[in-house]
Design a protein around this motif. Sequence first.
Motif, PDB file in Angstrom:
ATOM      1  N   LEU A   8      13.780   1.136  -9.183  1.00  0.00           N
ATOM      2  CA  LEU A   8      13.472   0.433  -7.844  1.00  0.00           C
ATOM      3  C   LEU A   8      12.467   0.975  -7.204  1.00  0.00           C
ATOM      4  CD1 LEU A   8      17.187   1.033  -6.674  1.00  0.00           C
ATOM      5  CD2 LEU A   8      16.285  -1.102  -7.247  1.00  0.00           C
ATOM      6  N   GLY A   9      11.981   2.074  -7.122  1.00  0.00           N
ATOM      7  CA  GLY A   9      10.700   2.569  -6.425  1.00  0.00           C
ATOM      8  C   GLY A   9       9.477   1.723  -7.286  1.00  0.00           C
ATOM      9  N   ALA A  10       9.357   1.682  -8.397  1.00  0.00           N
ATOM     10  CA  ALA A  10       8.411   0.957  -8.997  1.00  0.00           C
ATOM     11  C   ALA A  10       8.323  -0.606  -8.409  1.00  0.00           C
ATOM     12  CB  ALA A  10       8.308   0.906 -10.417  1.00  0.00           C
ATOM     13  N   GLU A  11       9.639  -1.142  -8.429  1.00  0.00           N
ATOM     14  CA  GLU A  11       9.430  -2.750  -8.142  1.00  0.00           C
ATOM     15  C   GLU A  11       9.297  -2.700  -6.384  1.00  0.00           C
ATOM     16  OE1 GLU A  11      13.412  -5.568  -8.009  1.00  0.00           O
ATOM     17  OE2 GLU A  11      13.435  -3.867  -9.354  1.00  0.00           O
ATOM     18  N   ILE A  12       9.779  -1.876  -5.654  1.00  0.00           N
ATOM     19  CA  ILE A  12       9.121  -1.917  -4.320  1.00  0.00           C
ATOM     20  C   ILE A  12       7.430  -1.645  -3.998  1.00  0.00           C
ATOM     21  CG2 ILE A  12       9.581  -0.740  -2.041  1.00  0.00           C
ATOM     22  CD1 ILE A  12      12.570  -0.256  -3.054  1.00  0.00           C
ATOM     23  N   THR A  13       7.224  -0.853  -4.816  1.00  0.00           N
ATOM     24  CA  THR A  13       5.677  -0.493  -4.989  1.00  0.00           C
ATOM     25  C   THR A  13       5.125  -1.723  -5.089  1.00  0.00           C
ATOM     26  OG1 THR A  13       6.182   1.797  -5.522  1.00  0.00           O
ATOM     27  CG2 THR A  13       4.032   0.748  -5.948  1.00  0.00           C
ATOM     28  N   ARG A  14       5.380  -2.349  -6.252  1.00  0.00           N
ATOM     29  CA  ARG A  14       4.714  -3.649  -6.367  1.00  0.00           C
ATOM     30  C   ARG A  14       4.880  -4.825  -5.503  1.00  0.00           C
ATOM     31  NH1 ARG A  14       7.306  -2.986 -11.512  1.00  0.00           N
ATOM     32  NH2 ARG A  14       8.759  -4.242 -11.026  1.00  0.00           N
ATOM     33  N   ASP A  15       6.117  -4.824  -4.913  1.00  0.00           N
ATOM     34  CA  ASP A  15       6.302  -5.883  -3.950  1.00  0.00           C
ATOM     35  C   ASP A  15       5.612  -5.665  -2.555  1.00  0.00           C
ATOM     36  OD1 ASP A  15       7.963  -7.116  -5.823  1.00  0.00           O
ATOM     37  OD2 ASP A  15       9.763  -6.422  -4.918  1.00  0.00           O
ATOM     38  N   TYR A  16       5.395  -4.570  -2.123  1.00  0.00           N
ATOM     39  CA  TYR A  16       5.099  -4.018  -0.807  1.00  0.00           C
ATOM     40  C   TYR A  16       3.504  -3.632  -0.798  1.00  0.00           C
ATOM     41  CZ  TYR A  16       9.668  -4.957   1.112  1.00  0.00           C
ATOM     42  OH  TYR A  16      10.711  -5.627   1.581  1.00  0.00           O
ATOM     43  N   ALA A  17       2.824  -3.821  -1.888  1.00  0.00           N
ATOM     44  CA  ALA A  17       1.540  -3.321  -2.021  1.00  0.00           C
ATOM     45  C   ALA A  17       0.631  -4.148  -0.885  1.00  0.00           C
ATOM     46  CB  ALA A  17       0.915  -3.518  -3.306  1.00  0.00           C
ATOM     47  N   GLN A  18      -0.324  -3.589  -0.191  1.00  0.00           N
ATOM     48  CA  GLN A  18      -0.913  -4.226   0.845  1.00  0.00           C
ATOM     49  C   GLN A  18      -0.191  -4.676   2.013  1.00  0.00           C
ATOM     50  OE1 GLN A  18      -3.959  -3.886   0.223  1.00  0.00           O
ATOM     51  NE2 GLN A  18      -3.629  -3.476  -2.073  1.00  0.00           N
ATOM     52  N   ARG A  19       1.085  -4.170   2.177  1.00  0.00           N
ATOM     53  CA  ARG A  19       1.832  -4.609   3.316  1.00  0.00           C
ATOM     54  C   ARG A  19       2.066  -3.530   4.419  1.00  0.00           C
ATOM     55  NH1 ARG A  19       6.554  -8.257   0.789  1.00  0.00           N
ATOM     56  NH2 ARG A  19       7.188  -8.476   3.051  1.00  0.00           N
ATOM     57  N   ASP A  20       3.149  -3.506   5.297  1.00  0.00           N
ATOM     58  CA  ASP A  20       3.211  -2.463   6.025  1.00  0.00           C
ATOM     59  C   ASP A  20       4.574  -1.860   6.210  1.00  0.00           C
ATOM     60  OD1 ASP A  20       2.786  -1.165   8.688  1.00  0.00           O
ATOM     61  OD2 ASP A  20       3.117  -2.813   9.844  1.00  0.00           O
ATOM     62  N   LEU A  21       5.034  -1.408   5.279  1.00  0.00           N
ATOM     63  CA  LEU A  21       6.442  -1.164   5.017  1.00  0.00           C
ATOM     64  C   LEU A  21       6.908   0.059   5.809  1.00  0.00           C
ATOM     65  CD1 LEU A  21       8.915  -1.343   3.049  1.00  0.00           C
ATOM     66  CD2 LEU A  21       7.868   0.094   1.415  1.00  0.00           C
ATOM     67  N   VAL A  22       8.266  -0.088   6.296  1.00  0.00           N
ATOM     68  CA  VAL A  22       8.957   0.928   6.933  1.00  0.00           C
ATOM     69  C   VAL A  22      10.148   0.844   6.394  1.00  0.00           C
ATOM     70  CG1 VAL A  22       9.875   1.851   9.315  1.00  0.00           C
ATOM     71  CG2 VAL A  22       7.966   0.123   9.296  1.00  0.00           C
ATOM     72  N   LEU A  23      10.583   1.892   5.789  1.00  0.00           N
ATOM     73  CA  LEU A  23      12.168   2.153   5.417  1.00  0.00           C
ATOM     74  C   LEU A  23      12.991   2.592   6.342  1.00  0.00           C
ATOM     75  CD1 LEU A  23      11.096   4.453   1.851  1.00  0.00           C
ATOM     76  CD2 LEU A  23      11.438   1.869   2.265  1.00  0.00           C
ATOM     77  N   VAL A  24      13.976   1.813   6.488  1.00  0.00           N
ATOM     78  CA  VAL A  24      15.064   2.357   7.530  1.00  0.00           C
ATOM     79  C   VAL A  24      16.463   2.776   6.650  1.00  0.00           C
ATOM     80  CG1 VAL A  24      16.260   1.508   9.683  1.00  0.00           C
ATOM     81  CG2 VAL A  24      13.874   0.795   9.304  1.00  0.00           C
ATOM     82  N   GLY A  25      16.638   4.061   6.977  1.00  0.00           N
ATOM     83  CA  GLY A  25      17.648   4.634   6.386  1.00  0.00           C
ATOM     84  C   GLY A  25      18.850   4.751   7.188  1.00  0.00           C
TER      85      GLY A  25
END
Length: 176
Positions: A23-40
């Motif tokens: 999942l981490g690898a998928e999210i890394t690809r999908d959110y490269a060059q974006r402004d990601l905030v993880l909300v737990g």
Amino acid sequence: MRDPEIGEILVQHDELVHRVRELGAEITRDYAQRDLVLVGVLKGAVFFISDLMRSIDTPCELDFMAVASYGSSTDSSGVVRILKDLDASIEGRDVLIVEDIVDSGLTLQYLLRSLGARRPASLEVCALLTKPDRLKVDLPTRYVGFEIPNRFAIGYGLDYMERFRNLPYVAALEQP
Ligand code: IMP
Ligand code: MG
């Protein structure tokens, strides 16, 4: 001796480790060059989000919400109260809600509405577990770790009356 309330193992520890990395690898690809905030979503997602975030290899920030959903100890009602809100604004940012489990989906439906109204650039969901048989509402869950049967799950953050969060695997609660 193992606690008799800990039933069948639904997801083994090594399966959790492996899937969280994927999942981490998928999210890394999908959110490269974006402004990601993880909300737990506290408290259940704490274990998952801390492992997941360490598997993400692109800049990201961390924030938390705490919600209480009225209901019994094993059933949520969909009436949700915010106990702790986000520390920072999410306007214009790419928000990924990280949940331990989507059961009826009512809690997440509420969160999506509440966070969606704050005008993030994007809003997606990553849930470690889902119970497809129980889902009452149609939810766009972008990332799912595992689908599990309709059993009450404990371990890896998931509790039954605040116990069992510390189990390194996910098991079914054995109710007498
Ligand atoms: P929902 O609103 O029915 O989707 O349930 C939301 C919340 O209830 C989850 O975020 C969990 O905190 C809790 N929950 C639902 N099912 C389980 C379970 O099987 N084990 C532990 N907690 C659960
Ligand atoms: Mg939760």
